[in-house]
Design a protein around this motif. Structure first.
Motif, mmCIF file in Angstrom:
data_model
loop_
_atom_site.group_PDB
_atom_site.id
_atom_site.type_symbol
_atom_site.label_atom_id
_atom_site.label_comp_id
_atom_site.label_asym_id
_atom_site.label_seq_id
_atom_site.Cartn_x
_atom_site.Cartn_y
_atom_site.Cartn_z
ATOM 1 N N UNK A 22 10.413 14.678 -42.298
ATOM 2 C CA UNK A 22 10.036 15.697 -42.417
ATOM 3 C C UNK A 22 10.710 16.700 -41.221
ATOM 4 N N UNK A 23 10.449 18.120 -41.453
ATOM 5 C CA UNK A 23 11.025 18.880 -40.676
ATOM 6 C C UNK A 23 10.493 20.523 -40.860
ATOM 7 N N UNK B 179 12.921 19.583 -50.035
ATOM 8 C CA UNK B 179 12.041 20.307 -50.614
ATOM 9 C C UNK B 179 10.836 20.716 -49.794
ATOM 10 N N UNK B 180 10.125 21.907 -50.225
ATOM 11 C CA UNK B 180 9.161 22.405 -49.370
ATOM 12 C C UNK B 180 7.969 21.407 -49.408
ATOM 13 N N UNK B 181 7.350 21.347 -48.120
ATOM 14 C CA UNK B 181 6.189 20.492 -48.070
ATOM 15 C C UNK B 181 4.875 21.364 -48.001
ATOM 16 N N UNK B 182 4.382 21.230 -48.993
ATOM 17 C CA UNK B 182 3.207 22.147 -49.098
ATOM 18 C C UNK B 182 1.909 21.640 -48.741
ATOM 19 N N UNK C 270 7.700 24.398 -43.867
ATOM 20 C CA UNK C 270 7.544 22.761 -43.380
ATOM 21 C C UNK C 270 8.295 22.362 -44.814
ATOM 22 N N UNK C 271 9.372 21.229 -44.218
ATOM 23 C CA UNK C 271 10.139 20.483 -45.455
ATOM 24 C C UNK C 271 9.968 19.220 -45.550
#
Length: 116
Positions: free
Chosen positions: A18-19, A113-116, A30-31
């Motif tokens: 994650x990042x 990818x976006x971390x929702x 957040x990704x």
């Protein structure tokens, strides 16, 4: 981008993490990171407090997608990484230090990818 990754490899290499991407205008996202590839590799590794710098983006969503990746590595206990990945006109320079044991050469991709 600040990130962390961990993973393993036995011929097939897989790392995930994650990042957070932060733009100069203060916008953040957040990704999730997913790296995969094949080659002659073996090992287990982790990168903490990694840094990624993007070039040629006009909006934060330009960072999303799959970047081409190639690397050669050799490390034991404490190791470091520095790579440049590309996705069309966008380049991503990664650097970080970590722990683990890894030996080999791999080709593949890094998907952000976006971390929702």
């Amino acid at each position: 981008m600040r990130f962390s990754l961990s993973g393993w490899s036995v011929i097939y290499k897989h790392m995930s993490g994650k990042g957070v991407v932060t733009c100069k205008n203060g916008q953040t996202m957040k990704v999730k990171l997913d790296s995969h590839g094949g080659g002659l590799t073996a090992g287990k590794s982790r990168i903490d407090d990694g840094i990624g710098n993007f070039s040629d983006i006009t909006k934060i969503s330009d960072v999303l997608g799959t970047y081409a990746q190639a690397d050669a590595s050799a490390g034991a206990v404490k190791s470091g990484t520095a790579q440049v990945l590309t996705k069309g006109e966008v380049s991503l320079a990664l650097s970080g230090a970590g722990q683990g044991i890894e030996l080999g050469v791999s080709l593949g991709g890094l998907t952000i990818s976006e971390d929702k």
